[in-house]
Design a protein around this motif. Structure first.
Motif, PDB file in Angstrom:
ATOM      1  N   LEU A 100       0.838  -1.201   0.000  1.00 29.17           N
ATOM      2  CA  LEU A 100       0.000   0.000   0.000  1.00 29.17           C
ATOM      3  C   LEU A 100       0.874   1.252   0.000  1.00 29.17           C
ATOM      4  CD1 LEU A 100      -2.713   1.416   0.140  1.00 29.17           C
ATOM      5  CD2 LEU A 100      -2.656   1.139   2.638  1.00 29.17           C
ATOM      6  N   ASP A 101       1.970   1.217   0.748  1.00 31.34           N
ATOM      7  CA  ASP A 101       2.889   2.348   0.786  1.00 31.34           C
ATOM      8  C   ASP A 101       3.492   2.614  -0.591  1.00 31.34           C
ATOM      9  OD1 ASP A 101       4.545   4.338   2.319  1.00 31.34           O
ATOM     10  OD2 ASP A 101       6.160   3.051   1.592  1.00 31.34           O
ATOM     11  N   VAL A 102       3.879   1.551  -1.295  1.00 31.80           N
ATOM     12  CA  VAL A 102       4.413   1.697  -2.649  1.00 31.80           C
ATOM     13  C   VAL A 102       3.341   2.280  -3.572  1.00 31.80           C
ATOM     14  CG1 VAL A 102       5.352   0.483  -4.653  1.00 31.80           C
ATOM     15  CG2 VAL A 102       6.062  -0.187  -2.357  1.00 31.80           C
ATOM     16  N   LYS A 103       2.114   1.800  -3.433  1.00 29.68           N
ATOM     17  CA  LYS A 103       1.015   2.291  -4.274  1.00 29.68           C
ATOM     18  C   LYS A 103       0.793   3.783  -4.061  1.00 29.68           C
ATOM     19  CE  LYS A 103      -3.907   1.605  -5.250  1.00 29.68           C
ATOM     20  NZ  LYS A 103      -5.116   0.797  -4.944  1.00 29.68           N
ATOM     21  N   VAL A 104       0.780   4.206  -2.799  1.00 24.28           N
ATOM     22  CA  VAL A 104       0.547   5.623  -2.493  1.00 24.28           C
ATOM     23  C   VAL A 104       1.673   6.487  -3.061  1.00 24.28           C
ATOM     24  CG1 VAL A 104       0.519   7.287  -0.593  1.00 24.28           C
ATOM     25  CG2 VAL A 104      -0.898   5.230  -0.475  1.00 24.28           C
ATOM     26  N   LYS A 105       2.913   6.047  -2.915  1.00 23.34           N
ATOM     27  CA  LYS A 105       4.037   6.802  -3.473  1.00 23.34           C
ATOM     28  C   LYS A 105       3.917   6.920  -4.993  1.00 23.34           C
ATOM     29  CE  LYS A 105       7.561   5.839   0.045  1.00 23.34           C
ATOM     30  NZ  LYS A 105       8.870   5.207   0.305  1.00 23.34           N
ATOM     31  N   CYS A 106       3.569   5.819  -5.636  1.00 22.62           N
ATOM     32  CA  CYS A 106       3.437   5.846  -7.102  1.00 22.62           C
ATOM     33  C   CYS A 106       2.328   6.793  -7.532  1.00 22.62           C
ATOM     34  CB  CYS A 106       3.152   4.442  -7.629  1.00 22.62           C
ATOM     35  SG  CYS A 106       4.574   3.335  -7.602  1.00 22.62           S
ATOM     36  N   LEU A 107       1.192   6.768  -6.836  1.00 19.90           N
ATOM     37  CA  LEU A 107       0.076   7.644  -7.197  1.00 19.90           C
ATOM     38  C   LEU A 107       0.440   9.107  -6.975  1.00 19.90           C
ATOM     39  CD1 LEU A 107      -2.920   5.590  -5.748  1.00 19.90           C
ATOM     40  CD2 LEU A 107      -2.520   6.115  -8.158  1.00 19.90           C
ATOM     41  N   ASN A 108       1.145   9.387  -5.886  1.00 21.49           N
ATOM     42  CA  ASN A 108       1.580  10.771  -5.647  1.00 21.49           C
ATOM     43  C   ASN A 108       2.531  11.239  -6.736  1.00 21.49           C
ATOM     44  OD1 ASN A 108       0.484  12.232  -3.503  1.00 21.49           O
ATOM     45  ND2 ASN A 108       1.567  11.026  -1.974  1.00 21.49           N
ATOM     46  N   ASN A 109       3.486  10.398  -7.090  1.00 20.03           N
ATOM     47  CA  ASN A 109       4.439  10.749  -8.138  1.00 20.03           C
ATOM     48  C   ASN A 109       3.760  10.835  -9.500  1.00 20.03           C
ATOM     49  OD1 ASN A 109       6.210  10.548  -6.040  1.00 20.03           O
ATOM     50  ND2 ASN A 109       7.381   8.852  -6.862  1.00 20.03           N
ATOM     51  N   LEU A 110       2.787   9.953  -9.718  1.00 20.49           N
ATOM     52  CA  LEU A 110       2.026   9.982 -10.966  1.00 20.49           C
ATOM     53  C   LEU A 110       1.279  11.304 -11.094  1.00 20.49           C
ATOM     54  CD1 LEU A 110       1.066   8.383 -13.468  1.00 20.49           C
ATOM     55  CD2 LEU A 110      -0.790   7.470 -12.057  1.00 20.49           C
ATOM     56  N   LEU A 146      -6.036  14.852 -10.860  1.00 18.37           N
ATOM     57  CA  LEU A 146      -7.051  14.899  -9.807  1.00 18.37           C
ATOM     58  C   LEU A 146      -7.486  13.494  -9.412  1.00 18.37           C
ATOM     59  CD1 LEU A 146      -8.710  16.886  -8.120  1.00 18.37           C
ATOM     60  CD2 LEU A 146     -10.475  16.809  -9.898  1.00 18.37           C
ATOM     61  N   LYS A 147      -7.627  12.628 -10.399  1.00 13.22           N
ATOM     62  CA  LYS A 147      -7.997  11.239 -10.122  1.00 13.22           C
ATOM     63  C   LYS A 147      -6.920  10.542  -9.287  1.00 13.22           C
ATOM     64  CE  LYS A 147      -9.139   6.869 -12.445  1.00 13.22           C
ATOM     65  NZ  LYS A 147      -9.314   6.194 -13.761  1.00 13.22           N
ATOM     66  N   SER A 148      -5.656  10.771  -9.621  1.00 11.87           N
ATOM     67  CA  SER A 148      -4.553  10.155  -8.867  1.00 11.87           C
ATOM     68  C   SER A 148      -4.538  10.647  -7.426  1.00 11.87           C
ATOM     69  CB  SER A 148      -3.211  10.464  -9.549  1.00 11.87           C
ATOM     70  OG  SER A 148      -3.158   9.905 -10.854  1.00 11.87           O
ATOM     71  N   CYS A 149      -4.759  11.961  -7.232  1.00 14.48           N
ATOM     72  CA  CYS A 149      -4.803  12.511  -5.876  1.00 14.48           C
ATOM     73  C   CYS A 149      -5.946  11.906  -5.076  1.00 14.48           C
ATOM     74  CB  CYS A 149      -4.955  14.031  -5.934  1.00 14.48           C
ATOM     75  SG  CYS A 149      -3.531  14.912  -6.591  1.00 14.48           S
ATOM     76  N   ASN A 150      -7.107  11.788  -5.700  1.00 19.39           N
ATOM     77  CA  ASN A 150      -8.265  11.229  -5.005  1.00 19.39           C
ATOM     78  C   ASN A 150      -8.039   9.770  -4.617  1.00 19.39           C
ATOM     79  OD1 ASN A 150      -9.808  13.584  -5.019  1.00 19.39           O
ATOM     80  ND2 ASN A 150     -10.730  13.130  -7.010  1.00 19.39           N
ATOM     81  N   GLU A 191      -8.253   8.308  -0.844  1.00 20.26           N
ATOM     82  CA  GLU A 191      -9.132   7.203  -0.467  1.00 20.26           C
ATOM     83  C   GLU A 191      -8.453   6.295   0.545  1.00 20.26           C
ATOM     84  OE1 GLU A 191     -10.289   5.129  -3.967  1.00 20.26           O
ATOM     85  OE2 GLU A 191     -11.475   6.798  -4.779  1.00 20.26           O
ATOM     86  N   HIS A 192      -7.149   6.119   0.384  1.00 25.11           N
ATOM     87  CA  HIS A 192      -6.384   5.265   1.292  1.00 25.11           C
ATOM     88  C   HIS A 192      -5.881   6.046   2.504  1.00 25.11           C
ATOM     89  CE1 HIS A 192      -6.381   1.889  -1.496  1.00 25.11           C
ATOM     90  NE2 HIS A 192      -5.946   2.689  -2.460  1.00 25.11           N
ATOM     91  N   GLN A 193      -5.468   7.288   2.263  1.00 28.78           N
ATOM     92  CA  GLN A 193      -4.888   8.110   3.322  1.00 28.78           C
ATOM     93  C   GLN A 193      -5.479   9.521   3.256  1.00 28.78           C
ATOM     94  OE1 GLN A 193      -0.614   7.987   2.872  1.00 28.78           O
ATOM     95  NE2 GLN A 193      -0.480   5.788   3.275  1.00 28.78           N
ATOM     96  N   PRO A 194      -6.624   9.758   3.893  1.00 27.95           N
ATOM     97  CA  PRO A 194      -7.288  11.073   3.816  1.00 27.95           C
ATOM     98  C   PRO A 194      -6.414  12.225   4.296  1.00 27.95           C
ATOM     99  CG  PRO A 194      -8.757   9.419   4.758  1.00 27.95           C
ATOM    100  CD  PRO A 194      -7.410   8.775   4.674  1.00 27.95           C
ATOM    101  N   GLY A 195      -5.434  11.929   5.132  1.00 25.82           N
ATOM    102  CA  GLY A 195      -4.576  12.987   5.640  1.00 25.82           C
ATOM    103  C   GLY A 195      -3.229  13.082   4.955  1.00 25.82           C
ATOM    104  N   ASN A 196      -3.103  12.526   3.754  1.00 23.28           N
ATOM    105  CA  ASN A 196      -1.833  12.575   3.038  1.00 23.28           C
ATOM    106  C   ASN A 196      -1.546  14.016   2.584  1.00 23.28           C
ATOM    107  OD1 ASN A 196      -0.059  12.399   0.480  1.00 23.28           O
ATOM    108  ND2 ASN A 196       0.118  10.352   1.347  1.00 23.28           N
ATOM    109  N   ILE A 197      -0.499  14.616   3.158  1.00 20.52           N
ATOM    110  CA  ILE A 197      -0.196  16.022   2.909  1.00 20.52           C
ATOM    111  C   ILE A 197       0.064  16.296   1.429  1.00 20.52           C
ATOM    112  CG2 ILE A 197       1.394  17.905   3.410  1.00 20.52           C
ATOM    113  CD1 ILE A 197      -0.269  17.249   5.763  1.00 20.52           C
ATOM    114  N   LYS A 198       0.853  15.436   0.807  1.00 25.78           N
ATOM    115  CA  LYS A 198       1.226  15.662  -0.590  1.00 25.78           C
ATOM    116  C   LYS A 198       0.010  15.600  -1.506  1.00 25.78           C
ATOM    117  CE  LYS A 198       5.913  13.925  -0.009  1.00 25.78           C
ATOM    118  NZ  LYS A 198       6.905  12.906  -0.397  1.00 25.78           N
ATOM    119  N   ALA A 199      -0.864  14.634  -1.265  1.00 25.20           N
ATOM    120  CA  ALA A 199      -2.053  14.506  -2.109  1.00 25.20           C
ATOM    121  C   ALA A 199      -2.993  15.693  -1.910  1.00 25.20           C
ATOM    122  CB  ALA A 199      -2.766  13.197  -1.797  1.00 25.20           C
ATOM    123  N   LEU A 200      -3.160  16.142  -0.666  1.00 23.11           N
ATOM    124  CA  LEU A 200      -4.001  17.305  -0.406  1.00 23.11           C
ATOM    125  C   LEU A 200      -3.422  18.553  -1.071  1.00 23.11           C
ATOM    126  CD1 LEU A 200      -4.802  16.725   3.378  1.00 23.11           C
ATOM    127  CD2 LEU A 200      -6.460  16.694   1.507  1.00 23.11           C
TER     128      LEU A 200
END
Length: 409
Positions: free
Chosen positions: A263-273, A287-291, A295-304
């Protein structure tokens, strides 16, 4: 290849990573200063590993150096001791990538196919003969952009057992940035390659949790390399491959720790994507990648932060501001978020002022001071509100109307 949390091996043109600390310092000096909101200041190992905030490197602007005279294709120079210059193959037809067979292989039927894992012997040198890499058994997936483009494009033309000489422009190697400290900017490379083996890639369903994590991280790290090179299309390709690996079905049971690491790898890839998509102005995809991250980490600073930026780029300041405020609550000391939020608040205020002025013009009221008096003198109190409601609806819907119709009692 370095796994998550480790610095990728800087000396390999096959799987180049982020480089040494000296390289990072040199890269930082070339950052695009126009993007003052891009870098999130965070502590910990993830900063070295997750490069999603890194702005593109500036183009050094140094022209590619000419190929060595002893490696010129036909008509451009003398041949070398390895063979007849008439044997040079212009791989792409643009003179920037050339291949010549030194030792014949086992025939065209033995050539590897895209998607297979190939193993090669590699020796890479600069134009002055300096050896910058030697690897007796470099393995990578053909066609996945795991290696230098020069290798990915040419190895598929090799026959099993063939040894070939490849002369590549910097465009298909390390580009204008080079690779500190051993490969200068815009440096051409000469690659001596021998195809040792080719086999089908492993079945993703049969990989253990550890193997799947390592494979996905290799693809993600390659995406980080392309992001550093400001090649966002190839970065997106690598991140997509990593996400497909993480999301593939499995016939093997994973431990809770392995599930968490995937899951951590997935989140990093989506943020970088999302970062790469934003660089290409692919706002809907970003926007889709951020969302997906949220979905997995509502408090992810980078995605927000990045979601707020995407909405701001689309002029949706009203939606972007609360998202950045949420990010700021989670990390109040982050100066980057402070600066971006302040900028958006000002833009939103300017936008509202423009809308207010537009309402006045649509109502026939050029100044704020005379608005109330004119409405009293010319119209019943009920009518201006109808006009104002209609004008507001038009402005919010983004529709320009030439005539506003009002009913008078």
């Amino acid at each position: 290849m370095a796994s998550s949390g480790e610095e990728p091996r800087s000396g390999s043109p096959g799987r180049a990573g982020t480089g040494t600390e000296a390289a990072a310092a040199a890269d930082a000096a070339q950052l695009d200063t126009a993007e003052d909101f891009e870098v999130l200041e965070e502590e910990g190992e993830e900063d070295e590993d997750d490069l999603s905030e890194l702005p593109p490197l500036e183009d050094v602007g140094r022209p590619p150096a000419p190929p060595r005279e002893d490696l010129q294709p036909p008509g451009q120079g003398a041949g070398d001791a390895a063979g007849d210059p008439q044997e040079w193959l212009d791989v792409l037809g643009n003179g920037l990538l050339k291949k010549k067979t030194l030792v014949p292989g086992q025939g065209v039927d033995s050539r590897p196919q895209k998607g297979q894992d190939v193993t090669i012997r590699l020796k890479a040198t600069l134009e002055d003969g300096t050896v910058v890499e030697e690897d007796p058994a470099l393995t990578f997936t053909l066609g996945d952009c795991d290696v230098l483009q020069a290798l990915d494009l040419c190895v598929q033309l090799l026959e099993m057992g063939e040894t070939a000489l490849i002369v590549s422009d910097a465009k298909y190697c390390y580009g204008a940035q080079g690779r500190s400290p051993d490969i200068p900017p815009s440096a051409s490379l000469t690659l001596e390659v021998e195809l040792l083996a080719a086999r089908d890639a492993p079945d993703l369903e049969l990989l253990s949790g550890k193997e799947k994590i390592q494979l996905a991280n290799r693809k993600r790290e390659r995406g980080n390399f392309f992001y550093q090179q400001a090649d966002y299309v190839l970065a997106i390709n690598s991140y997509d491959i990593a996400l497909r690996i993480v999301g593939s079905s499995s016939k093997v049971d994973f431990s809770p720790d392995e599930e968490a690491e995937l899951l951590d790898v997935k989140v990093k890839c989506l943020n970088n994507l999302a970062a790469s998509q934003l660089k290409l102005d692919h706002f809907k995809a970003a926007l889709k990648s951020c969302n997906q991250v949220l979905e997995h980490q509502p408090g992810n600073i980078k995605a927000l932060f990045r979601k707020g930026k995407v909405l701001a780029q689309q002029g949706e300041y009203r939606e972007a501001i609360p998202i950045l405020k949420t990010a700021l609550k989670l990390e109040p000391s982050n100066k980057t978020i402070h600066a971006e939020l302040s900028k958006l608040v000002k833009k939103h205020a300017d936008q509202r002022n423009v809308e207010t002025e537009m309402y006045r013009k649509m109502l026939g009221n050029p100044s704020a001071a005379s608005t109330s008096r004119k409405c009293k003198d010319k119209l019943p109190w009920s009518i201006p509100w109808k006009w104002l409601f209609g004008a507001t609806a038009i402005a919010l819907g983004g529709v320009a109307l030439s005539v506003v119709i009002a009913a008078r009692n």
